[in-house]
Design a protein around this motif. Structure first.
Motif, PDB file in Angstrom:
ATOM      1  N   GLN A 181      -7.216   1.318  -4.295  1.00  0.00           N
ATOM      2  CA  GLN A 181      -6.797   2.683  -4.588  1.00  0.00           C
ATOM      3  C   GLN A 181      -7.414   3.219  -5.881  1.00  0.00           C
ATOM      4  N   GLY A 182      -8.385   2.484  -6.432  1.00  0.00           N
ATOM      5  CA  GLY A 182      -9.115   2.952  -7.595  1.00  0.00           C
ATOM      6  C   GLY A 182      -8.373   2.839  -8.908  1.00  0.00           C
ATOM      7  N   LEU A 183      -7.403   1.945  -8.976  1.00  0.00           N
ATOM      8  CA  LEU A 183      -6.608   1.775 -10.198  1.00  0.00           C
ATOM      9  C   LEU A 183      -6.995   0.460 -10.873  1.00  0.00           C
ATOM     10  N   SER A 184      -7.033   0.459 -12.197  1.00  0.00           N
ATOM     11  CA  SER A 184      -7.440  -0.737 -12.930  1.00  0.00           C
ATOM     12  C   SER A 184      -6.226  -1.499 -13.444  1.00  0.00           C
ATOM     13  N   VAL A 185      -6.413  -2.808 -13.565  1.00  0.00           N
ATOM     14  CA  VAL A 185      -5.385  -3.709 -14.109  1.00  0.00           C
ATOM     15  C   VAL A 185      -6.040  -4.518 -15.228  1.00  0.00           C
ATOM     16  N   PRO A 186      -5.495  -4.466 -16.439  1.00  0.00           N
ATOM     17  CA  PRO A 186      -4.222  -3.856 -16.853  1.00  0.00           C
ATOM     18  C   PRO A 186      -4.342  -2.433 -17.386  1.00  0.00           C
ATOM     19  N   GLY A 187      -5.488  -1.771 -17.211  1.00  0.00           N
ATOM     20  CA  GLY A 187      -5.670  -0.437 -17.782  1.00  0.00           C
ATOM     21  C   GLY A 187      -4.670   0.587 -17.290  1.00  0.00           C
ATOM     22  N   ALA A 216       0.834  -1.204   0.000  1.00  0.00           N
ATOM     23  CA  ALA A 216       0.000   0.000   0.000  1.00  0.00           C
ATOM     24  C   ALA A 216       0.868   1.254   0.000  1.00  0.00           C
ATOM     25  N   GLY A 217       1.935   1.234   0.797  1.00  0.00           N
ATOM     26  CA  GLY A 217       2.840   2.384   0.831  1.00  0.00           C
ATOM     27  C   GLY A 217       3.551   2.605  -0.486  1.00  0.00           C
ATOM     28  N   HIS A 218       4.018   1.518  -1.114  1.00  0.00           N
ATOM     29  CA  HIS A 218       4.684   1.650  -2.415  1.00  0.00           C
ATOM     30  C   HIS A 218       3.748   2.243  -3.455  1.00  0.00           C
ATOM     31  N   LEU A 219       2.527   1.748  -3.499  1.00  0.00           N
ATOM     32  CA  LEU A 219       1.587   2.219  -4.516  1.00  0.00           C
ATOM     33  C   LEU A 219       1.203   3.665  -4.271  1.00  0.00           C
ATOM     34  N   ALA A 220       1.022   4.034  -3.020  1.00  0.00           N
ATOM     35  CA  ALA A 220       0.693   5.422  -2.703  1.00  0.00           C
ATOM     36  C   ALA A 220       1.818   6.356  -3.124  1.00  0.00           C
ATOM     37  N   ALA A 221       3.054   5.906  -2.923  1.00  0.00           N
ATOM     38  CA  ALA A 221       4.208   6.754  -3.244  1.00  0.00           C
ATOM     39  C   ALA A 221       4.430   6.886  -4.746  1.00  0.00           C
ATOM     40  N   HIS A 222       4.167   5.817  -5.483  1.00  0.00           N
ATOM     41  CA  HIS A 222       4.553   5.812  -6.893  1.00  0.00           C
ATOM     42  C   HIS A 222       3.385   5.893  -7.880  1.00  0.00           C
ATOM     43  N   THR A 226      -5.175  -6.554  -5.078  1.00  0.00           N
ATOM     44  CA  THR A 226      -6.199  -6.095  -4.133  1.00  0.00           C
ATOM     45  C   THR A 226      -5.996  -4.634  -3.772  1.00  0.00           C
ATOM     46  N   GLU A 227      -4.743  -4.262  -3.535  1.00  0.00           N
ATOM     47  CA  GLU A 227      -4.452  -2.885  -3.138  1.00  0.00           C
ATOM     48  C   GLU A 227      -4.653  -1.908  -4.294  1.00  0.00           C
ATOM     49  N   LEU A 228      -4.306  -2.312  -5.504  1.00  0.00           N
ATOM     50  CA  LEU A 228      -4.553  -1.462  -6.677  1.00  0.00           C
ATOM     51  C   LEU A 228      -6.045  -1.166  -6.811  1.00  0.00           C
TER      52      LEU A 228
END
Length: 348
Positions: free
Chosen positions: A280-286, A244-250, A275-277
Motif C-alpha cells: 500500500q506504499g507505506l514505510s516501516v517504521p517511517g 489489507a482491509g484494516h489498513l485500507a480503512a485506517h 507485506t501489506e504495508l
C-alpha cells in the motif's frame, strides 16, 4: 448383554472410555459425573457412579493404568476452538513441536500428535487420554477450552498445558507472561513516537487477551488513546485479506491516518502486515511502527527485520517435558511462567 459378553465374561474397565461404553454415554459425561458436576443429571450420574463402584474404577485409575502400561508415547494435542481454519503448519506450532520432539526423543519417548476442533468433538481430551495409547499429554494452547481442560485436570494428573496462567487454576501451565509482553511491545511503540496504536489479532484466546490487556495497561498509564483491536484470524487464507482491509480503512481512509503504531499478536501476523504495508506504499517504521510477538525465525528474515517480543520457546518445551515427566512420577508441580524479552530490530 449388560456388563458381560455372551459367555458371561466380566467386562474389564480400565479407562473412562471403557466405563463410558458400558454406561452408554460419552467419556466427557463420565468425567463430569465422577467429578460431581451438576451438568450431568442425577439419574445418569448415579448410574455411572454405581458402575464405577461395581468395577472398582476410580477417577485417577486412568492415569495410574497408563503409567503401568508405559506405552512410551506422549500425546500432543492442539485444540483449535478459536480458529478452526488455523493450520498446524503455522510457524509457532512448528517451532514448538520441533523443540518438543527433540526433548521427548532425548527422554526416550515418541510423540503422537492430534489436531482437534472442539466444537465438533466435545470429548476431544477425554477420549485421547482414555485411549490407552499414551502415558501423558501436552496440550498446546488453551484456545477457548479453559473450562474443559480444568475439568479433566481434576482427575487426570499427567497433563501439562502451553498457555496463559491464571491464579487459582487447576491445570499445570508452561507459558510466557503475556500481559507483560504486551506492555513491553506498546512501551516501545510509544517510546518511538506512536500515539494511535492498534492491536492486530483476536482478543478472544487467553494468551492474546492477556497481550491486549498489557497493551491497554501501558496506553492508559502513558496517557495515549486506548489501543484499537483489529480482529484478525490466524489462518493464512483469511489473515492477509483481513489485514489489507484494516489498513485500507485506517491508513488510507479519506481524512488521514488514525493509526501510527501496530502491535501484532504474532510474528506471522506482523510479517503479513509488513507485506501489506509495503503493497500500500507505506514505510516501516517511517509511516507506521510495528512490533510482533514470539521471535520466530521469520522475525529476522523480514525486510526490515521485525522488532518483536521474544518468548523462549525452547525453554518452554524443556519445561513442558520436565513437568510432565515429574507428574508421571507422582509429583505435584507448579506452573512455569517465563519472562518475555523485547528484541529491538528495525520496525519500531
Amino acid at each position: 448383554m449388560g456388563d458381560s459378553d455372551h459367555k458371561g465374561a466380566r467386562t474389564t474397565v480400565r479407562t473412562i472410555t471403557d466405563l463410558a461404553r458400558l454406561a452408554g454415554v460419552s467419556p466427557g459425561t463420565v468425567s463430569r459425573a465422577l467429578a460431581g458436576k451438576s451438568l450431568v443429571n442425577a439419574q445418569t450420574r448415579e448410574k455411572i457412579v454405581a458402575l464405577a463402584r461395581e468395577h472398582g474404577f476410580r477417577p485417577n485409575q486412568m492415569a495410574s493404568g497408563l503409567r503401568r502400561q508405559k506405552t512410551g508415547v506422549i500425546g500432543v494435542v492442539i485444540p483449535l476452538g478459536h480458529d478452526i481454519r488455523q493450520q498446524i503448519s503455522d510457524s509457532f506450532f512448528m517451532t514448538l513441536l520441533g523443540f518438543l520432539a527433540d526433548e521427548l526423543t532425548h527422554e526416550g519417548y515418541d510423540l503422537m500428535l492430534r489436531r482437534v476442533v472442539p466444537d465438533s468433538d466435545e470429548d476431544w481430551l477425554d477420549r485421547f487420554i482414555g485411549s490407552g495409547m499414551i502415558d501423558g499429554v501436552i496440550v498446546i494452547g488453551q484456545s477457548d477450552q479453559f473450562e474443559r481442560i480444568e475439568e479433566v485436570a481434576e482427575s487426570y494428573t499427567p497433563m501439562v498445558v502451553w498457555g496463559n496462567h491464571q491464579e487459582g487454576q487447576r491445570h499445570c501451565v508452561v507459558g510466557t507472561d503475556n500481559r507483560l509482553g504486551g506492555r513491553l511491545a506498546v512501551e516501545q511503540l510509544i517510546a518511538g513516537g506512536a500515539k494511535r496504536i492498534a492491536f492486530l489479532g483476536d482478543t478472544g484466546p487467553m494468551e492474546f487477551a492477556a497481550r491486549f490487556a498489557g497493551a491497554q495497561d501501558v496506553a492508559a498509564r502513558l496517557g495515549v488513546a486506548p489501543v484499537m483491536p483489529l480482529a484478525t484470524h490466524l489462518s493464512p487464507d483469511r489473515a492477509g485479506e483481513e489485514i489489507a482491509g484494516h489498513l485500507a480503512a485506517h491508513l488510507r481512509a479519506q481524512g488521514g491516518r488514525d493509526i501510527d503504531g501496530i502491535f501484532a499478536a504474532t510474528d506471522t501476523l506482523a510479517a503479513l502486515c509488513l507485506t501489506e504495508l509495503r503493497a500500500q506504499g507505506l514505510s516501516v517504521p517511517g509511516d507506521v511502527r510495528l512490533v510482533g510477538f514470539d521471535d520466530l525465525p521469520i522475525a529476522r528474515q523480514t525486510v526490515p527485520p521485525l522488532t518483536t517480543v521474544r518468548q523462549d520457546i525452547a525453554a518452554g518445551a524443556r519445561g513442558l517435558v520436565d513437568l510432565l515427566l515429574r507428574r508421571l512420577a507422582g509429583e505435584t508441580t507448579e506452573s512455569l511462567v517465563l519472562p518475555p524479552e523485547l528484541v529491538l530490530r528495525e520496525t519500531a
